[in-house]
Design an enzyme around this catalytic site. Structure first.
Site, PDB file in Angstrom:
ATOM      1  N   SER A  60      74.262 125.345 143.269  1.00 59.60           N
ATOM      2  CA  SER A  60      74.848 124.003 143.364  1.00 59.60           C
ATOM      3  C   SER A  60      76.334 124.007 143.693  1.00 59.60           C
ATOM      4  CB  SER A  60      74.614 123.225 142.066  1.00 59.60           C
ATOM      5  OG  SER A  60      75.431 123.731 141.029  1.00 59.60           O
ATOM      6  N   LYS A  63      80.373 122.013 137.708  1.00 57.64           N
ATOM      7  CA  LYS A  63      80.561 121.033 138.774  1.00 57.64           C
ATOM      8  C   LYS A  63      82.058 120.823 138.993  1.00 57.64           C
ATOM      9  CE  LYS A  63      76.083 120.279 138.730  1.00 57.64           C
ATOM     10  NZ  LYS A  63      75.211 120.821 139.790  1.00 57.64           N
TER      11      LYS A  63
END
Length: 212
Positions: free
Chosen positions: A65, A108
């Site tokens: 990700s 993230k």
């Protein structure tokens, strides 16, 4: 003819085996060794526990990700102290507990800050705040490949303790576009140093977005 005399030999009685007696000095040495061991363990705990839970935390990246900037099995050191002294900033790469399953940790990048409105639309990200009431279009090409599409259509208003986070690999990231905002209480810390792989050892810098 003289009589033959028979002599029978009996084994001599053996003294019982003597066990070495434990002297006062040997007992004292054992006690001293145990005490020194206890002190070393105690001192280690005093040092390691605060470091582990309050200062830094090791973290292995799982999945894709955050590609191309972070890859699966990258080994990071997370700074847990910094956010006790300062607020998370846009562009920080953070590690946090997934709000819907706190046994999982995600990595993230912070895109939206408390009090802002984030709009994801037509492959763009726009930030609305007091400085940019008409919206600021984020220029993300400094860390995202041009072919990396920011999919989805989302407009989210952030409260005073909420952040909008996204993975760098926008096409393969479960982030605030899918499951919503991130409350500050779930943030573990900021990615600080990459220690593995060896050919990529480096500090993890905050991205500074070019502003008009």
């Amino acid at each position: 003819m003289p009589e033959r005399q028979t002599v029978t030999q009996f084994p001599l009685p053996q003294e019982p085996m003597q066990r070495p007696k434990q002297t006062e000095s040997s007992r004292g040495g054992l006690v001293e060794f145990l005490w020194e061991t206890i002190k070393i363990v105690a001192i280690s705990l005093v040092i390691i526990v605060p470091v582990r839970y309050y200062l830094i935390q090791p973290f292995f990246v799982k999945g894709q990700s955050m590609e191309p900037n972070f890859h699966d099995k990258d080994y990071l050191i997370v700074d847990k102290l910094g956010y006790r002294l300062d607020k998370p900033q846009r562009g920080d790469v953070i590690v946090f507990e997934y709000p819907y399953d706190t046994s999982e940790h995600f990595i993230k990048r912070i895109i939206g800050l408390p009090g802002e409105t984030v709009e994801v639309k037509e492959n763009t990200v726009k930030i609305f705040n007091s400085r940019y009431p008409d919206g600021l279009l984020l220029d993300e090409k400094i860390y995202l490949p041009l072919a990396n599409e920011t999919r989805g259509t989302v407009r989210t208003e952030l409260k005073s303790d909420e952040y909008f986070v996204m993975g760098d690999n926008r096409m393969h990231s479960s982030d605030s576009r899918a499951w919503g905002v991130l409350n500050k209480k779930f943030i573990s810390g900021r990615a600080w140093i990459r220690l593995w792989p060896l050919n990529k050892i480096e500090g993890v810098d905050r991205v500074t977005f070019p502003l008009p």
